[in-house]
Design a protein around this motif. Structure first.
Motif, PDB file in Angstrom:
ATOM      1  N   GLN A 162      -1.526 -30.849 -81.723  1.00 37.81           N
ATOM      2  CA  GLN A 162      -0.116 -31.189 -81.562  1.00 37.81           C
ATOM      3  C   GLN A 162       0.397 -32.005 -82.741  1.00 37.81           C
ATOM      4  O   GLN A 162       1.527 -31.818 -83.223  1.00 37.81           O
ATOM      5  N   SER A 163      -0.480 -32.932 -83.216  1.00 41.45           N
ATOM      6  CA  SER A 163      -0.082 -33.733 -84.392  1.00 41.45           C
ATOM      7  C   SER A 163       0.099 -32.845 -85.621  1.00 41.45           C
ATOM      8  O   SER A 163       1.045 -33.006 -86.412  1.00 41.45           O
ATOM      9  N   LEU A 164      -0.839 -31.891 -85.773  1.00 40.09           N
ATOM     10  CA  LEU A 164      -0.735 -30.972 -86.918  1.00 40.09           C
ATOM     11  C   LEU A 164       0.514 -30.107 -86.816  1.00 40.09           C
ATOM     12  O   LEU A 164       1.210 -29.862 -87.830  1.00 40.09           O
ATOM     13  N   ALA A 165       0.865 -29.694 -85.608  1.00 36.65           N
ATOM     14  CA  ALA A 165       2.077 -28.880 -85.423  1.00 36.65           C
ATOM     15  C   ALA A 165       3.324 -29.679 -85.752  1.00 36.65           C
ATOM     16  O   ALA A 165       4.287 -29.176 -86.347  1.00 36.65           O
ATOM     17  N   LYS A 166       3.283 -30.982 -85.354  1.00 34.34           N
ATOM     18  CA  LYS A 166       4.426 -31.833 -85.666  1.00 34.34           C
ATOM     19  C   LYS A 166       4.613 -31.996 -87.171  1.00 34.34           C
ATOM     20  O   LYS A 166       5.725 -31.907 -87.702  1.00 34.34           O
ATOM     21  N   GLN A 167       3.506 -32.204 -87.874  1.00 38.89           N
ATOM     22  CA  GLN A 167       3.583 -32.350 -89.339  1.00 38.89           C
ATOM     23  C   GLN A 167       4.020 -31.035 -89.999  1.00 38.89           C
ATOM     24  O   GLN A 167       4.773 -31.040 -90.981  1.00 38.89           O
ATOM     25  N   THR A 168       3.552 -29.942 -89.396  1.00 38.76           N
ATOM     26  CA  THR A 168       3.926 -28.631 -89.961  1.00 38.76           C
ATOM     27  C   THR A 168       5.420 -28.400 -89.816  1.00 38.76           C
ATOM     28  O   THR A 168       6.087 -27.893 -90.734  1.00 38.76           O
ATOM     29  N   ARG A 169       5.992 -28.791 -88.618  1.00 39.85           N
ATOM     30  CA  ARG A 169       7.428 -28.638 -88.431  1.00 39.85           C
ATOM     31  C   ARG A 169       8.203 -29.490 -89.426  1.00 39.85           C
ATOM     32  O   ARG A 169       9.209 -29.058 -89.991  1.00 39.85           O
ATOM     33  N   LYS A 170       7.699 -30.761 -89.604  1.00 39.78           N
ATOM     34  CA  LYS A 170       8.398 -31.639 -90.557  1.00 39.78           C
ATOM     35  C   LYS A 170       8.333 -31.063 -91.970  1.00 39.78           C
ATOM     36  O   LYS A 170       9.341 -31.028 -92.711  1.00 39.78           O
ATOM     37  N   LEU A 171       7.162 -30.578 -92.393  1.00 38.94           N
ATOM     38  CA  LEU A 171       7.011 -30.017 -93.740  1.00 38.94           C
ATOM     39  C   LEU A 171       7.832 -28.738 -93.880  1.00 38.94           C
ATOM     40  O   LEU A 171       8.459 -28.505 -94.929  1.00 38.94           O
ATOM     41  N   GLU A 210       8.384 -21.668 -86.305  1.00 38.98           N
ATOM     42  CA  GLU A 210       8.206 -21.057 -84.990  1.00 38.98           C
ATOM     43  C   GLU A 210       6.756 -21.155 -84.533  1.00 38.98           C
ATOM     44  O   GLU A 210       6.467 -21.518 -83.361  1.00 38.98           O
ATOM     45  N   LEU A 211       5.837 -20.866 -85.476  1.00 42.05           N
ATOM     46  CA  LEU A 211       4.398 -20.977 -85.147  1.00 42.05           C
ATOM     47  C   LEU A 211       4.028 -22.415 -84.820  1.00 42.05           C
ATOM     48  O   LEU A 211       3.213 -22.689 -83.898  1.00 42.05           O
ATOM     49  N   ALA A 212       4.609 -23.383 -85.553  1.00 40.76           N
ATOM     50  CA  ALA A 212       4.315 -24.800 -85.270  1.00 40.76           C
ATOM     51  C   ALA A 212       4.815 -25.180 -83.886  1.00 40.76           C
ATOM     52  O   ALA A 212       4.140 -25.939 -83.135  1.00 40.76           O
ATOM     53  N   ASN A 213       5.957 -24.662 -83.502  1.00 40.51           N
ATOM     54  CA  ASN A 213       6.480 -24.952 -82.157  1.00 40.51           C
ATOM     55  C   ASN A 213       5.565 -24.379 -81.078  1.00 40.51           C
ATOM     56  O   ASN A 213       5.296 -25.042 -80.056  1.00 40.51           O
ATOM     57  N   ILE A 232      11.584 -16.823 -98.844  1.00 40.33           N
ATOM     58  CA  ILE A 232      10.733 -17.987 -98.531  1.00 40.33           C
ATOM     59  C   ILE A 232      11.305 -18.744 -97.349  1.00 40.33           C
ATOM     60  O   ILE A 232      10.584 -19.253 -96.477  1.00 40.33           O
ATOM     61  N   SER A 233      12.640 -18.833 -97.277  1.00 36.65           N
ATOM     62  CA  SER A 233      13.272 -19.505 -96.147  1.00 36.65           C
ATOM     63  C   SER A 233      12.949 -18.797 -94.841  1.00 36.65           C
ATOM     64  O   SER A 233      12.725 -19.438 -93.800  1.00 36.65           O
ATOM     65  N   SER A 234      12.917 -17.460 -94.919  1.00 38.16           N
ATOM     66  CA  SER A 234      12.540 -16.705 -93.716  1.00 38.16           C
ATOM     67  C   SER A 234      11.108 -17.023 -93.313  1.00 38.16           C
ATOM     68  O   SER A 234      10.790 -17.189 -92.110  1.00 38.16           O
ATOM     69  N   ILE A 235      10.215 -17.132 -94.298  1.00 38.02           N
ATOM     70  CA  ILE A 235       8.798 -17.433 -94.011  1.00 38.02           C
ATOM     71  C   ILE A 235       8.666 -18.824 -93.400  1.00 38.02           C
ATOM     72  O   ILE A 235       7.908 -19.046 -92.428  1.00 38.02           O
ATOM     73  N   THR A 236       9.431 -19.806 -93.957  1.00 40.92           N
ATOM     74  CA  THR A 236       9.378 -21.160 -93.410  1.00 40.92           C
ATOM     75  C   THR A 236       9.888 -21.174 -91.970  1.00 40.92           C
ATOM     76  O   THR A 236       9.438 -21.981 -91.132  1.00 40.92           O
ATOM     77  N   GLY A 237      10.832 -20.295 -91.693  1.00 42.39           N
ATOM     78  CA  GLY A 237      11.296 -20.195 -90.304  1.00 42.39           C
ATOM     79  C   GLY A 237      10.190 -19.712 -89.386  1.00 42.39           C
ATOM     80  O   GLY A 237      10.028 -20.229 -88.260  1.00 42.39           O
ATOM     81  N   MET A 238       9.431 -18.740 -89.887  1.00 43.12           N
ATOM     82  CA  MET A 238       8.303 -18.240 -89.104  1.00 43.12           C
ATOM     83  C   MET A 238       7.270 -19.335 -88.931  1.00 43.12           C
ATOM     84  O   MET A 238       6.675 -19.494 -87.841  1.00 43.12           O
ATOM     85  N   ILE A 239       7.038 -20.107 -89.981  1.00 42.72           N
ATOM     86  CA  ILE A 239       6.061 -21.197 -89.901  1.00 42.72           C
ATOM     87  C   ILE A 239       6.525 -22.226 -88.875  1.00 42.72           C
ATOM     88  O   ILE A 239       5.728 -22.752 -88.053  1.00 42.72           O
ATOM     89  N   ILE A 268      10.746 -28.085 -96.563  1.00 39.50           N
ATOM     90  CA  ILE A 268      10.750 -26.906 -97.448  1.00 39.50           C
ATOM     91  C   ILE A 268      12.055 -26.121 -97.286  1.00 39.50           C
ATOM     92  O   ILE A 268      12.642 -25.631 -98.264  1.00 39.50           O
ATOM     93  N   ALA A 269      12.562 -26.038 -96.067  1.00 37.05           N
ATOM     94  CA  ALA A 269      13.810 -25.309 -95.821  1.00 37.05           C
ATOM     95  C   ALA A 269      14.977 -25.982 -96.542  1.00 37.05           C
ATOM     96  O   ALA A 269      15.837 -25.321 -97.150  1.00 37.05           O
ATOM     97  N   GLN A 270      15.011 -27.355 -96.465  1.00 40.69           N
ATOM     98  CA  GLN A 270      16.068 -28.080 -97.181  1.00 40.69           C
ATOM     99  C   GLN A 270      15.978 -27.849 -98.698  1.00 40.69           C
ATOM    100  O   GLN A 270      16.982 -27.644 -99.381  1.00 40.69           O
TER     101      GLN A 270
END
Length: 392
Positions: free
Chosen positions: A292-301, A258-261, A249-256, A305-307
């Motif tokens: 851009q706002s959605l990407a920012k929220q996605t990165r924060k989420l 990356e996509l948000a960036n 799951i951590s790997s998937i969140t990393g991909m997410i 999730i990673a933590q």
């Protein structure tokens, strides 16, 4: 002629004999011939020079002398002259002319019965009874190292026999009384043994019940232990699987992330292009801002999730490590559980053996008590018979 000292009367000898016999019971090693000495009579001793008249005068002067003894030059007793036999020979019609002047030793019995003081009383009495009728009432010569001590008459032999019989009766009565007392003590001891065996049997039954109960509880503990080991093993696997899933799951969140960036970068480029388009690009600029706002929220989420996944991984690792440590601790107790089960089995086997031995002791004690009671009854009857009829 030598005349030895006289003896005590018959009554004194008999009483002294009984006392000596009673004293002999407590003596560990009585003196040889001690029973004879109280009965021995001192009688005159003659040599070859004494004539028949001299001997006749001795008999006439002392009517208590039963005989005279002829001793040779070495003082060994070699002949016996009994009063009655001598009188019969000397009272003949021609006895004065034929015998009075002749040596008296010629008319003695040169093969009298001689017994050493060390000889057993029973042997002496047996030899005296086995004599022929012609010598049955003759005196018995008592010697000590071939030295004459005196003689025993038939009366003395009868007194000696009577004293021994009295002593034997007293000893037998004493033995019966002691046997009766000891039998009572044995019976009491056997009764205590029987009671102790019964208590041992009861305690063995209780110990056997305790061992069986302990064995059942230990089997239950063993079953619970095996179930706990299986559950801990299962939880260890689950913790490992959880850690692996959290890693994926951590790997998937990393991909997410990356996509948000990438989405944020595309939104920024779209905003720049919309600004270049002017009035025509305002709608597209609004969409780009939203992206851009959605990407920012996605990165924060994704970061949250990673933590959270990192915390879950840490907890899963700690859980797996704890499960492994607990499993090892539990597995280390398996030997104690097995040893405890073996000890209960050995205890049950030992209790069965002790119970079997206790039953045998109880049965033997019971049988011995019955036999002792019979012996005690027979001794009591025998003792009563002796008291009613002392001549038995």
């Amino acid at each position: 002629m030598t005349l030895l000292q006289s003896q005590p009367n018959q009554t004194e000898r008999t009483e002294a004999g009984v006392e000596a016999a009673m004293d002999g019971q407590s003596a560990s090693k009585p003196e040889a011939g001690a029973l004879y000495r109280q009965y021995i009579r001192k009688v005159p001793i003659i040599r070859k020079s004494e004539t028949c008249l001299d001997v006749l005068n001795v008999f006439t002067k002392d009517q208590q002398i039963p005989c005279v003894i002829y001793c040779d030059e070495a003082d060994r007793p070699s002949g016996l002259i009994m009063r009655d036999v001598f009188y019969q020979r000397m009272m003949g019609r021609f006895a004065v002319d034929l015998y009075y002047s002749r040596p008296a030793y010629q008319f003695g019995d040169h093969q009298p019965m001689r017994v050493d003081m060390t000889e057993r009383v029973g042997t002496l009495l047996q030899l005296a009874l086995q004599r022929p009728d012609s010598k049955f009432y003759d005196c018995v010569l008592m010697t000590e190292a071939d030295r004459l001590l005196g003689v025993l008459t038939v009366r003395d032999l009868m007194s000696l026999s009577s004293g021994l019989q009295t002593e034997a009766e007293e000893k037998r009565e004493l033995i019966l009384q002691e046997s009766f007392r000891h039998t009572g003590n044995i019976q009491s001891s056997l009764t205590e043994v029987r009671a102790a065996a019964a208590r041992t049997n009861a305690e063995c039954i209780r110990m056997r019940e305790w061992s069986q109960t302990g064995k059942k509880k230990l089997d239950h503990v063993r079953t619970s232990y095996l179930g706990l080991v299986e559950d801990m093993t299962k939880r260890e696997g689950q913790a490992a699987e959880l850690a692996a899933d959290a890693s994926r799951i951590s790997s998937i969140t990393g991909m997410i992330t990356e996509l948000a960036n990438q989405s944020s970068l595309l939104a920024m480029n779209a905003s720049i292009e919309a600004a270049h388009a002017g009035e025509h690009g305002r709608g597209f600029q609004v969409v780009a801002a939203e992206v851009q706002s959605l990407a920012k929220q996605t990165r924060k989420l994704s970061g949250d999730i990673a933590q959270l996944l990192e915390h879950i991984q840490r907890l899963a690792g700690d859980t797996a490590a704890g499960a492994v440590s607990s499993l090892r601790e539990i597995q280390s107790c398996e030997g104690y559980v097995t040893e405890g089960a073996d000890m209960f089995n050995e205890m049950e086997t030992a209790v069965e053996k002790v119970q079997k031995s206790g039953n045998q002791v109880y049965q033997l004690a019971e049988e011995t008590v019955r036999r002792v009671e019979r012996v005690k009854g027979e001794l009591a009857g025998l003792n009563g018979s002796i008291e009613e009829n002392p001549n038995l």
